[in-house]
Scaffold this active site. Structure first.
Site, PDB file in Angstrom:
ATOM      1  N   ASP A 333       0.865  -1.154   0.048  1.00 22.52           N
ATOM      2  CA  ASP A 333      -0.076  -0.019   0.094  1.00 22.52           C
ATOM      3  C   ASP A 333       0.815   1.329  -0.052  1.00 22.52           C
ATOM      4  O   ASP A 333       0.273   2.167  -0.214  1.00 22.52           O
ATOM      5  CB  ASP A 333      -0.840  -0.184   1.373  1.00 22.52           C
ATOM      6  CG  ASP A 333      -2.251   0.545   0.986  1.00 22.52           C
ATOM      7  OD1 ASP A 333      -2.679   0.451  -0.183  1.00 22.52           O
ATOM      8  OD2 ASP A 333      -3.118   1.141   1.745  1.00 22.52           O
ATOM      9  N   ASP A 760     -11.281  -5.633  10.750  1.00 19.85           N
ATOM     10  CA  ASP A 760     -11.419  -7.262  10.802  1.00 19.85           C
ATOM     11  C   ASP A 760     -13.012  -7.622  11.992  1.00 19.85           C
ATOM     12  O   ASP A 760     -13.551  -8.411  11.372  1.00 19.85           O
ATOM     13  CB  ASP A 760     -10.145  -7.764  11.647  1.00 19.85           C
ATOM     14  CG  ASP A 760      -9.600  -7.051  12.772  1.00 19.85           C
ATOM     15  OD1 ASP A 760     -10.636  -5.998  13.265  1.00 19.85           O
ATOM     16  OD2 ASP A 760      -8.640  -7.380  13.428  1.00 19.85           O
TER      17      ASP A 760
END
Length: 1057
Positions: A333, A760
């Site tokens: 990223d 998550d």
């Protein structure tokens, strides 16, 4: 049916097969075996232990054959000969009749024992007789001869040895009547791939009983506390009551979901038999397992070193899974050339490392961890080449590490050289420059092939910074061939003869980033990989790992597949593995292993609807990530969800389950109806839309048993994967663009969910809320291992980020209070506890100051330490202690680990959790965005002491609350003791109550105080300054609140304040 096995009446010469014979038998006190007929009474004067077997004998065996008239004379003639070389073999009355139950009358054609002896080839009778009773030992005869005895015998003779269908020479039955071989009975029974291992009732029943007892005692205690205020200090009593009620509520949220812990086990041998063994549907034995895509995410090469990431990739490439079914992706990223070239170097080293692991069955398959292991590396190794191969690979790995470590300097030198060349070209071309004549050329970062790096440059510029660069997708290892490719003796630095040298597919991905777009941190990067992988490999299962979590058990992927491919596996959205860590100090000062959560709470949730998703080491079903409903779901209604009702009406998008079935063909109408909804949810990629039903079908379990629902036929995944072409790669690049998610449901219903730091937990919650369930898989050998921060400051910042995400969840629509009826009641409590626990810090920090306030004021939370209060306190403490011991027993954690967890719960609760609550309130009220610090994955710089980072003190504002608690309680103990000792009427009971609870607080704060001292007790100066400041403030406040009212006389005169 085979005509040889069909008892048709048309064949007059073939006698009908007799019905199966059922025999009962018992062993007498003398050791003999006596048979009983079905009509005999089973309630005689002998105990039930006398019965030794219950046998169903079918088909007829050589010693239990139907006797027909035309065979009688032949059998009598054969029996006239001594079977064991002596005419007195079995002439001892009843003892010589055997165990068949005949009475030996002259009218019988033959005794069963005689017929058994007729097929014996051995002449040694003595070894087959029982030593005391002289009975025939039939069991020993089965194992020491080639006799046959029904289906269960371990040996099936053929031809003249007495097998069925061997012709008249066998002397049994005509070939047309009985043509039976052992292969007719070799059909293996259906075996499940997983099984539940319940907790022993001797542990679980007392555990549940103690929970109920403590819950009742807590209710009575709180009622007693409310009805017995302290009129001398109502403010102290009021604060304590509020805190205790919240602690009881928090305990219920934490404890109730633990009522049904379970363990699970997998059967890898059964998995191999079902999917990788030659069969009629798979003649070649090619793997019929589904594909797996492994995702690794990284963002900053400075905090997440490329060498650590490269080792993780190498462990994935060497995993024990069909090579053609495995694909690995890394999401960079940060768009760093350093990470890109490190991955390229890793692929070069993988060409020797991966075959070396396969040749010698290396564990673990992370080279850094493998070569760092202590102990004898040759243990259990038998290959003569192992030592030589290991030495050469170790040298290659050392050179590989040097190349990785030298990449930053190499890239800078290369870029400087190319930039100077560009400057000279610009100057020679007469380009405009500054007033002094110098020509400005962008300080680009150059690749090895002499082209500009499209990602982030060392000197950021337009289109080449962390938030502004093009999308990059590079296939570093192409799709492997479907057939093994074996090495040669001189192919590499080691002999790879007979070793498969193929490498799984590996792809580097860096999604496009542009200003003005919200890229949604890690969740956005994961969703970009989901789309790209669907185009390139479309594995029906996805494993996501952090860059510092590597595969420690090469069989881990197979363990996860066992749950997905088992009966009921189509309802499983993910399999969560526990997180295990390396490099933690032996005492685990700050509870980094977190075993109470991973071995206790998560194991208990597996007995409900499944564990929560914790960010790494999770094995996903791709179709569940797409936001579809499970094929079968249930609604839980009632106050406590006690009523369970199946759902029969799936949504339109769930109809994709039946859209494509290779066995039946596509349902065009159903497929078109589903396709109309796809662009609104997933974007406009046609290739991506086509991949959805394929991924769903390939993830189905085998339809090899009636209990398996929504299955697929065996052999459906034997076709090789097609090689990639330019159009496919171009489509994959387009789906990682920053605009692709506009006006779609990515991040809202599809993929990883946006809007929270802890994406998550939210992603797992959404799946459970749709009716999916998850599984917790604890393997005998750790599946994955990673690193965790051992420094106090880094650890607190990590906890701060988790707690901040929980606060975000609490103030969002993902709060468990708004869960659907598809989620179980206790599962709701577990998710509610996830988003509520940071608020405990408010009450916890007040409660930690209560002992000091009690000592300062001379009052206690109760008026007197009477018998009722002490009795309640004793019972509550004892039940909590026994609950903890039983939890340690069924979870397998250690007492020291449990105590470290309790200590850090107080440390984190009074520091990071409190800061998270404040940040969350600021975001909700004032709209201030929450930022978090990326956890550093780099190792300690001190090579001589791997735990050197443990003693580094990095001051942070999070230290202020716990440090204040320590100082205040120490000062309060000193003041309380002084007042009581020198008072006219000492009140020792109030002093003991306050001192006891102050020491309870200080005992929990000990790891924090030890962390502040650093190495060898060298405490930072700021700690002394802060302690002194707190002491002065407390003294001034106390004098202001409670000034002295009398004068103190002394021998030296009088002092009046």
């Amino acid at each position: 049916m085979d005509p040889a096995l069909n008892n048709s009446p048309s064949k007059k010469s073939t006698p009908p097969r007799p019905p199966p014979t059922v025999k009962f038998a018992r062993r007498t006190s003398s050791g003999r075996v006596m048979s009983l007929n079905r009509d005999d009474s089973l309630s005689g004067d002998f105990s039930s232990s006398d019965f030794v077997n219950y046998t169903v004998m079918m088909p007829p065996t050589p010693d239990n054959q139907p006797m027909f008239q035309d065979q009688y004379s032949a059998v009598k003639a054969e029996e006239a000969q001594p079977a064991y070389g002596s005419s007195s073999s079995y002439q001892g009355g009843e003892g010589g009749r055997g165990s068949a139950g005949e009475d030996g009358a002259g009218g019988e054609p033959s005794g069963k024992m005689d017929r058994r002896m007729s097929v014996m080839k051995s002449n040694n009778k003595s070894i087959l007789l029982r030593s005391q009773t002289n009975d025939f030992d039939h069991n020993r005869w089965l194992f020491e001869t080639k006799g046959t005895y029904g289906i269960g015998n371990a040996f099936w003779p053929s031809g003249e040895a007495g097998g069925y269908g061997a012709g008249a020479g066998a002397g049994v039955v005509d070939d047309d009547a009985m043509n039976v071989s052992m292969a007719d009975f070799l059909d293996k029974p259906w075996k499940p791939l997983t099984r539940k291992i319940p907790i022993p009732p001797s542990i679980l029943s007392p555990y549940r009983l103690l929970i109920m007892i403590r819950l009742v005692v807590l209710m009575f205690f709180l009622a007693w506390r409310v009805s017995h205020p302290n009129p001398d200090a109502m403010w102290l009593w009021g604060m304590s009551i509020v805190c205790e009620i919240w602690f009881a509520f928090s305990w219920v949220l934490d404890q109730m979901p633990k009522l049904n812990p379970i363990n699970r086990a997998t059967d890898l041998a059964a998995l191999r038999d079902k999917f990788e063994t030659p069969s009629p549907t798979n003649p070649t034995g090619r793997s019929d397992l589904p594909g797996i895509d492994v995702f690794v995410s990284t963002a900053d090469p400075e905090k997440e070193p490329p060498l650590v990431t490269a080792n993780t990739i190498l462990s994935i490439l060497a995993a024990n899974y069909p090579i053609e079914k495995l694909a690995s992706y890394i999401s960079d990223d940060g768009g760093s050339l350093l990470t890109f070239e490190a991955m390229a170097e890793a692929m070069v080293f993988a060409e020797v490392w991966v075959p070396f692991c396969r040749k010698h069955n290396i564990e673990p398959r992370n080279p850094d961890s493998y070569f760092s292991q202590k102990g004898d590396p040759t243990k259990f190794k038998k290959d003569q080449d192992f030592v030589k191969d290991r030495r050469r690979i170790k040298r290659e790995y050392d050179e590989f590490k040097v190349r990785i470590n030298g990449l930053p300097d190499a890239i800078r030198r290369r870029s400087d050289a190319y930039n100077k060349r560009e400057e000279r070209k610009a100057a020679a071309g007469g380009g405009g420059g500054d007033e002094d004549g110098t020509v400005k050329v962008p300080k680009a970062t150059w690749m090895a092939d002499g082209s500009h790096w499209p990602g982030t440059w060392f000197a950021p510029s337009k289109d080449h910074s962390k938030g502004d660069h093009a999308g990059i997708l590079q296939v570093m290892s192409k799709v492997p061939s479907p057939d093994p490719v074996y090495g040669s003796p001189d192919e590499k630095i080691i002999d790879l003869s007979g070793v498969d040298v193929r490498l799984p597919m590996f792809v580097y991905v860096s999604r496009e980033k542009r200003p003005g777009y919200d890229h949604n941190k890690k969740a956005g990067a994961m969703n970009a990989m989901v789309r790209a992988s669907a185009i390139l490999s479309n594995g029906p299962f996805i494993l996501n790992l952090d860059c510092d979590h590597y595969i420690y058990n090469s069989q881990a992927l197979r363990e996860g597949v066992c749950f997905m491919m088992d009966r009921g596996g189509d309802r499983i959205c993910y399999v969560q593995f526990p997180q295990r860590f390396e490099g933690i100090d032996p005492s685990d000062r700050y509870a980094n292993h977190n075993t109470v959560f991973f071995d206790g709470n998560m194991r208990a949730l597996d007995g409900l609807q499944g564990p929560v998703y914790v960010g790494t080491g999770c094995f996903f079903r791709r179709f569940a990530l797409y936001g579809f409903d499970p094929p079968r779901a249930f609604e839980y209604t009632g106050t406590f969800g006690q009523s369970k009702h199946p759902l029969h009406a799936p949504s339109l998008c769930s109809s994709m389950f039946n859209a494509i079935d290779p066995a039946l063909g596509p349902d065009v109408e159903l497929l078109n109806a589903a396709r109309a909804e796809l662009p609104k949810r997933f974007g406009n990629s046609a290739l991506f839309a086509d991949s959805i039903p394929v991924a769903e079908f390939q993830a189905r379990p085998l339809q090899d048993h009636p209990v398996v629902k929504n299955g697929r036929p065996a052999g459906a995944l034997l076709l090789p994967r097609q090689p990639l072409d330019a159009n496919t790669v171009a489509e994959a690049v387009s789906v990682i663009s920053c605009w692709y998610e506009d006006k779609t449901e990515w991040g809202d219903r599809v993929g990883w969910i946006y809007g929270s730091v802890t994406e998550d937990v939210v992603t797992g919650y959404r799946m459970h809320n749709r009716g999916w369930r998850s599984i917790y898989c604890i393997t005998k050998r750790d599946a994955f291992r990673g690193t965790a921060p051992i420094n106090l400051t880094d650890r607190l910042h990590q906890v701060l980020r988790w707690a901040t995400g929980s606060i975000e969840i609490f103030f969002s629509r993902n709060n468990a209070l708004f869960a659907s009826s598809r989620m179980k009641f206790l599962q709701r409590l577990a998710y509610l506890n996830v988003c509520v626990y940071p608020f405990t810090s408010i009450f916890l920090i007040v409660y930690c100051f209560l002992p000091a306030l009690s000592l300062f004021s001379g009052h206690f939370i109760v008026q007197n330490l009477n018998i009722a209060f002490l009795s309640y306190l004793l019972v509550i403490t004892l039940t909590l202690t026994m609950l903890s011991l039983l939890e340690v027993k069924w979870s397998g954690i250690g007492l020291e680990e449990w105590w470290r967890n309790e200590q850090f719960w107080l440390i984190g609760g009074t520091s990071a959790h409190l800061a998270a609550v404040l940040q969350g309130l600021l975001k909700v009220v004032a709209g201030i965005e929450i930022s978090f610090k990326l956890t550093s994955k780099s190792a300690a710089e001190d090579e001589e002491d791997i735990y050197a980072d443990l003693y580094v003190v990095k001051w942070t504002s999070l230290f202020i609350p716990p440090l204040t608690i320590i100082v205040v309680n120490l000062i309060a103990i000193a003041i309380g003791c002084s007042r009581t000792i020198y008072s006219t009427i000492p009140q020792w009971n109030k002093l003991l109550g306050g001192v006891f609870f102050s020491f309870w607080v200080l005992a929990h704060m000990y790891p924090f105080a030890k962390g502040l001292m650093g190495r060898r007790g060298r405490m930072p100066t700021i700690v002394y300054v802060w302690s002194g400041l707190v002491a002065i403030i407390i003294s001034l406040l106390w004098i202001t609140i409670s000034p002295p009212t009398d004068s103190t006389q002394s021998s030296g005169g009088s002092i009046e304040v």
